[in-house]
Design an enzyme around this catalytic site. Structure first.
Site, PDB file in Angstrom:
ATOM      1  N   ARG A  15     -11.242 -19.604  -8.278  1.00 33.90           N
ATOM      2  CA  ARG A  15     -10.194 -19.972  -9.230  1.00 33.90           C
ATOM      3  C   ARG A  15      -9.060 -18.943  -9.320  1.00 33.90           C
ATOM      4  NH1 ARG A  15     -13.110 -21.057 -14.546  1.00 33.90           N
ATOM      5  NH2 ARG A  15     -14.897 -20.101 -13.505  1.00 33.90           N
ATOM      6  N   GLY A  85     -26.487 -17.558  -5.497  1.00 30.79           N
ATOM      7  CA  GLY A  85     -26.770 -17.455  -6.926  1.00 30.79           C
ATOM      8  C   GLY A  85     -27.057 -16.019  -7.342  1.00 30.79           C
ATOM      9  N   GLU A 157     -28.603 -22.719 -18.289  1.00 29.84           N
ATOM     10  CA  GLU A 157     -27.230 -22.873 -17.805  1.00 29.84           C
ATOM     11  C   GLU A 157     -26.640 -24.155 -18.393  1.00 29.84           C
ATOM     12  OE1 GLU A 157     -25.574 -20.383 -15.868  1.00 29.84           O
ATOM     13  OE2 GLU A 157     -27.321 -19.649 -16.913  1.00 29.84           O
ATOM     14  N   ARG A 334       9.602  10.797  -5.884  1.00 26.47           N
ATOM     15  CA  ARG A 334       8.553  10.257  -4.998  1.00 26.47           C
ATOM     16  C   ARG A 334       7.449  11.283  -4.797  1.00 26.47           C
ATOM     17  NH1 ARG A 334      11.822   8.742   0.038  1.00 26.47           N
ATOM     18  NH2 ARG A 334       9.738   8.332   0.866  1.00 26.47           N
ATOM     19  N   TYR A 367      19.892  13.060  -2.490  1.00 22.75           N
ATOM     20  CA  TYR A 367      18.562  12.873  -1.897  1.00 22.75           C
ATOM     21  C   TYR A 367      18.047  14.241  -1.480  1.00 22.75           C
ATOM     22  CZ  TYR A 367      14.734  12.150   1.229  1.00 22.75           C
ATOM     23  OH  TYR A 367      13.504  12.248   1.809  1.00 22.75           O
ATOM     24  N   SER A 406      29.523  19.469  -3.871  1.00 23.56           N
ATOM     25  CA  SER A 406      29.308  18.020  -3.790  1.00 23.56           C
ATOM     26  C   SER A 406      29.461  17.494  -2.369  1.00 23.56           C
ATOM     27  CB  SER A 406      30.324  17.298  -4.685  1.00 23.56           C
ATOM     28  OG  SER A 406      30.076  17.658  -6.012  1.00 23.56           O
TER      29      SER A 406
END
Ligand code: UD1
Ligand code: MG
Length: 465
Positions: A15, A85, A157, A334, A367, A406
């Site tokens: 299911r 079973g 059952e 990360r 990065y 930068s």
């Protein structure tokens, strides 16, 4: 007494409609089977996981958990073969239980994740016990029949029950503790003479109850609820979420919007932590005192110190964040990122296997991978460590109090000495000594009046020279 746990996990889980074995479906980030195994006490002789469908995946998961030190006792698996079973599952375990020298067996289901450690301990301490629950709509569960003094008299059952038996609201939770010798004998006598043509473990339990008294303990249904569908999974997750939130609220944690916050079972929070809406914390996460975790942040297997501000929408995985850091908004740390005290990682900064020492800063759009950034160093906007040459990864080591202007590319392998200054827009390919000024730019050209002249040419459609 030598107690061995048996965890039933061979069923298909039809299911769930999934390629993933049912017991590996997660509740707040941890698979159901891991919840069950982590609730076992550490002094068991061992635990046997009965597998068949998705055996390879379950065994791989067990190996990973073992390696991560998440399993409280030695675990082995038994392949049941085609599952016939719950009784058949236990029959398949006979040689392994004998080998382990079991005297007492505690049986649990791998798809029942919310049984608490306390309840499992109660099972382990009992001589013969079955866990039951009282349900207003008992549905497909097996019904528990009791003697007037409460002892177990029978288990039926739903598919085999008479209308009177179906009206019984006390149902079998599928968790038991039984002496191995009595259970072993009962298992050998099982037949599949029932509506489902299955070997029922319940028949063996009832056979044991004929020889020795088996007690029935009624539990909170949440502790015995099974995961058979995606709907069950969602309901179990909601129940777990409520349980975990209540716990941490009592420990002094604020949840600004509890319903939207997902905190896993292995998360450790401290006093005065504040979790904003939509935060998700999974795996082994620890958060120090007074730390704020901003809206929409996802943290997995990471440790964050005290007095930290993680602003909204950060993703932090396998990282360490030191005391007093400020991270985000929109930062991505990360695996292998380590931030010392008072480090600042700003928006749209990605780090990987990078160590930032105390007070270092990368405030915007950068990065930084496979790198070491010294104390007090400032990484400007748009700086990239070019750590990958297409084949190998290389390291960038930046000293203390360095200023990286930068839009600089740092082409690794590279060492930049203490106090160096890198001019904006540089492509740095060679090591920079301490205190040096490094620049790599094409010289600027400014032609006076050139802009007007160009516009005139453009209007005439003569093109650009
Ligand atoms: C079983 C009980 C029922 C109880 C219910 C509680 C029996 C006969 N019935 O129902 O009384 O109310 O649990 O949840 O035991 N499994 C195997 N091998 C098998 C069959 C099942 O490993 O051959 C595993 C499943 O993966 C699952 C667990 O056993 O983890 C329970 O199986 P499930 O089919 O959900 O339970 P029922 O037999 O319906
Ligand atoms: Mg079944």
């Amino acid at each position: 007494m030598s107690t061995v746990a048996v965890i039933l996990a061979a069923g298909l889980g039809t299911r769930m409609k999934s390629r993933l074995p049912k017991v590996l479906h997660p509740i707040l980030g941890d698979p159901s089977l891991l919840w069950v195994l982590r609730a076992l006490p550490g002094d068991l002789k061992g635990a046997i996981v009965v597998v068949h469908h998705g055996k390879e995946q379950v065994e791989a998961a067990l190996a990973t958990w073992q390696k991560a030190g998440l399993l409280p006792c030695p675990i082995t698996t038994v392949d049941q073969g085609v599952p016939l079973g719950t009784g058949h599952a236990l029959q398949a375990c006979i040689p392994e239980l004998d080998r382990l020298g079991a005297t007492q067996v505690v049986i649990l289901c791998g798809d029942v994740p919310l049984t608490t450690g306390g309840t499992v301990l109660q099972l382990c301490a009992a001589e013969a016990l079955l866990l039951a629950m009282d349900l207003p709509t008992p549905g497909a569960y097996g019904r528990v029949l009791q003697h007037p003094d409460g002892r177990l008299a029978g288990l039926v059952e739903a598919k085999d029950a008479t209308p009177e038996q179906l009206a019984v609201q006390r149902v079998n939770g599928g968790a038991y503790s039984l002496p191995w010798s009595a259970l072993r004998q009962a298992l050998l006598g099982l037949t599949n003479d029932n509506a489902q043509r299955e070997y029922y473990l319940t028949d063996a339990v009832v056979a044991v109850a004929r020889a020795i008294p088996v007690a029935v303990e009624v539990c909170d249904p949440e502790e015995l609820a099974g995961m058979n569908s995606r709907h069950d999974q969602a309901a179990l997750q909601a129940a777990a979420q409520l349980r975990i939130e209540r716990h941490w609220m009592a420990e002094g944690v604020t949840f600004l919007h509890p319903g939207s916050t997902l905190v896993g079972p292995r998360v450790q929070l401290s006093q005065d932590v504040l979790l904003e809406p939509g935060v998700r914390l999974e795996g082994a996460v620890a958060v120090g005192e007074g730390t704020l975790i901003g809206q929409g942040t996802v943290m997995v297997d990471s440790t964050v110190g005290s007095g930290v501000e993680v602003r909204p929408y950060c993703v932090i995985e396998k990282s360490l964040v030191g005391e007093g850091c400020k991270v985000g908004p929109f930062a991505r740390l990360r695996e292998g990122t380590t931030l010392g005290e008072d480090v600042r990682i700003g928006n749209f900064v990605e780090t990987k296997k990078a160590r930032f020492h105390r007070g270092a800063k990368a405030s915007h759009l950068a990065y930084i991978g496979d790198a070491d950034v010294g104390e007090g160093t400032n990484i400007g906007a748009g700086v990239i460590t070019c750590n990958y040459d297409g084949v190998n990864k290389h390291r960038t080591v930046i000293g203390r109090n360095v200023f990286v202007g930068s839009d600089t590319q740092l082409v690794a392998p590279l060492v930049i000495g203490d106090g160096a200054l890198i001019g904006a827009g540089s492509t740095i390919t060679k090591d920079v000594p301490a205190d040096a000024l490094a620049l790599s730019r094409t010289p600027q050209v400014s032609r006076e009046g050139g802009a007007s002249k160009l516009r005139v040419r453009q209007k005439k459609g003569t093109g650009v020279s």
